[in-house]
Design an enzyme around this catalytic site. Structure first.
Site, PDB file in Angstrom:
ATOM      1  N   GLN A 132       2.292  90.657  39.014  1.00  0.00           N
ATOM      2  CA  GLN A 132       1.681  91.967  39.224  1.00  0.00           C
ATOM      3  C   GLN A 132       2.691  93.075  38.916  1.00  0.00           C
ATOM      4  OE1 GLN A 132      -1.568  92.904  40.406  1.00  0.00           O
ATOM      5  NE2 GLN A 132      -0.802  94.848  39.646  1.00  0.00           N
ATOM      6  N   ASP A 218      -1.311  99.529  48.361  1.00  0.00           N
ATOM      7  CA  ASP A 218      -1.895  98.183  48.379  1.00  0.00           C
ATOM      8  C   ASP A 218      -2.754  98.108  49.648  1.00  0.00           C
ATOM      9  OD1 ASP A 218      -2.364  95.419  48.135  1.00  0.00           O
ATOM     10  OD2 ASP A 218      -0.358  94.839  48.795  1.00  0.00           O
TER      11      ASP A 218
HETATM   12  N1   CP Z   1      -3.950  92.096  41.800  1.00  0.00           N
HETATM   13  C1   CP Z   1      -4.322  90.798  41.920  1.00  0.00           C
HETATM   14  O1   CP Z   1      -3.491  89.864  41.963  1.00  0.00           O
HETATM   15  O2   CP Z   1      -5.671  90.613  41.933  1.00  0.00           O
HETATM   16  P1   CP Z   1      -6.460  89.284  42.271  1.00  0.00           P
HETATM   17  O3   CP Z   1      -6.217  88.984  43.735  1.00  0.00           O
HETATM   18  O4   CP Z   1      -7.890  89.596  41.966  1.00  0.00           O
HETATM   19  O5   CP Z   1      -5.919  88.170  41.426  1.00  0.00           O
HETATM   20  N1  NVA Z   2      -0.977  92.302  49.217  1.00  0.00           N
HETATM   21  C1  NVA Z   2      -2.223  91.833  48.657  1.00  0.00           C
HETATM   22  C2  NVA Z   2      -2.141  91.801  47.165  1.00  0.00           C
HETATM   23  C3  NVA Z   2      -3.410  91.353  46.479  1.00  0.00           C
HETATM   24  C4  NVA Z   2      -3.248  91.293  45.007  1.00  0.00           C
HETATM   25  C5  NVA Z   2      -2.550  90.459  49.218  1.00  0.00           C
HETATM   26  O1  NVA Z   2      -1.635  89.633  49.315  1.00  0.00           O
HETATM   27  O2  NVA Z   2      -3.706  90.212  49.563  1.00  0.00           O
END
Ligand code: CP
Ligand code: NVA
Length: 303
Positions: A132, A218
């Site tokens: 990411q 986030d």
């Molecule tokens: N940003 C991200 O990793 O999205 P997903 O959880 O949809 O893979």
């Molecule tokens: N911090 C979030 C990121 C999702 C892409 C999680 O771990 O759910």
């Protein structure tokens, strides 16, 4: 390149540049190139958590590079019934040429990488999300007139999250200025913070946002932390990225989010859907940057 990409500590600045250069080329030439570095290679995609972007971008990316992706829901594997990670790694090493894994504990991914004879890519753990942040850094580069080491980014919200940990490692790698706006309860990991000279922690979001080039947030409740939803939503509420926060930043500042987003929680709908929002560019760049990572890891490992 090392065998695996488990965190951004696994790459140096030259390798990061190589990843960006190849990702930009693959982005430009998508659908037109005859570049198939994964030809004849099967790549397992083990998922213990939900995913939209990561699953689809890896699956499409592996295919576009000539490889064969296998989606493996860990709940339906024997690892979900108690087979050890080490045994799983040894078995999969007899079939596969690489694994992309999304799970809870980061140490499980380390065990898999140690025991497997193929490259392992971390597609998110409770602690890190390197793919990411590589896509995010590529996106920031595309939208910036300045080099990464002159940029000020503010991450607002859960400073203890996988996204914030990986952003701090990105700052260490690139020299980007990063201010983490987070409360005491969800403060950034002390070890990582202390290892990253251009990261600071600030409890006041309005102060943190002053003069920022990028505002990043986030979700307040990451996957696996659903039991803590009530207190997280209450404690993190003052850290929402909204118009007032954006007004503290530079007039041309951009908004970033790894997605999925919860409008009205960590970001207001007007910011999420504003022209300053470049969240879908980030999502797109997952595909290009991960194709570059796969190509470089595989070319190096199978040369
Ligand atoms: N940003 C991200 O990793 O999205 P997903 O959880 O949809 O893979
Ligand atoms: N911090 C979030 C990121 C999702 C892409 C999680 O771990 O759910």
């Amino acid at each position: 390149m090392k065998k695996d990409l488990l965190t951004l500590n696994d790459i140096n600045i030259d390798e990061l540049e190589q990843i960006f250069t190849l990702a930009e080329k693959l982005k430009k030439e998508r659908g037109k190139s005859n570049y198939f570095p994964l030809s004849g290679k099967s790549v397992g995609m083990i998922f213990a958590k939900s995913s939209t972007r990561t699953r689809v971008s890896f699956e499409v990316g592996i295919r576009e590079l000539g490889g064969n992706p296998l989606y493996l829901n860990s709940a339906s594997m024997q690892v979900g019934r108690g087979e050890t990670i080490a045994d799983t790694a040894k078995v999969l090493s007899r079939y596969l040429h690489g694994v992309v894994i999304r799970t809870f504990s980061h140490s499980d991914v380390e065990t898999l990488a140690k025991e497997a004879t193929f490259p392992v890519i971390n597609a998110l753990t409770d602690e890190y999300h390197p793919c990411q942040i590589l896509a995010d850094m590529m996106t920031v580069k595309e939208h910036s007139k300045k080099p990464l080491n002159e940029i000020k980014m503010v991450f607002a919200g859960d400073g203890s999250s996988n996204i914030c940990n990986s952003l701090m490692l990105a700052s260490k790698l690139t020299g980007m200025n990063l201010v983490v706006a987070a409360p005491e309860e969800y403060r950034p990991c002390e070890n990582i913070l202390n290892s990253a000279p251009k990261v600071t922690w600030e409890k006041d979001i309005m102060k943190a946002a002053e003069n920022a080039d990028y505002l990043y947030t986030d979700v307040y409740v990451s996957m696996g932390f659903e039991d803590e939803s009530k207190e997280r939503l209450a404690i993190l509420k003052p850290y929402q990225v909204n118009k007032a926060v954006m007004n503290q930043a530079k007039p041309e500042a951009k908004f970033l989010h790894c997605l999925p987003a919860h409008r009205g929680e960590e970001v207001s709908a007007d910011v999420m859907d504003s022209p300053a929002s470049i969240v879908f560019d980030q999502a797109e760049n997952r595909l290009h940057v991960q194709k570059a990572v796969l190509s470089l890891l595989f070319e190096n490992f199978y040369k």
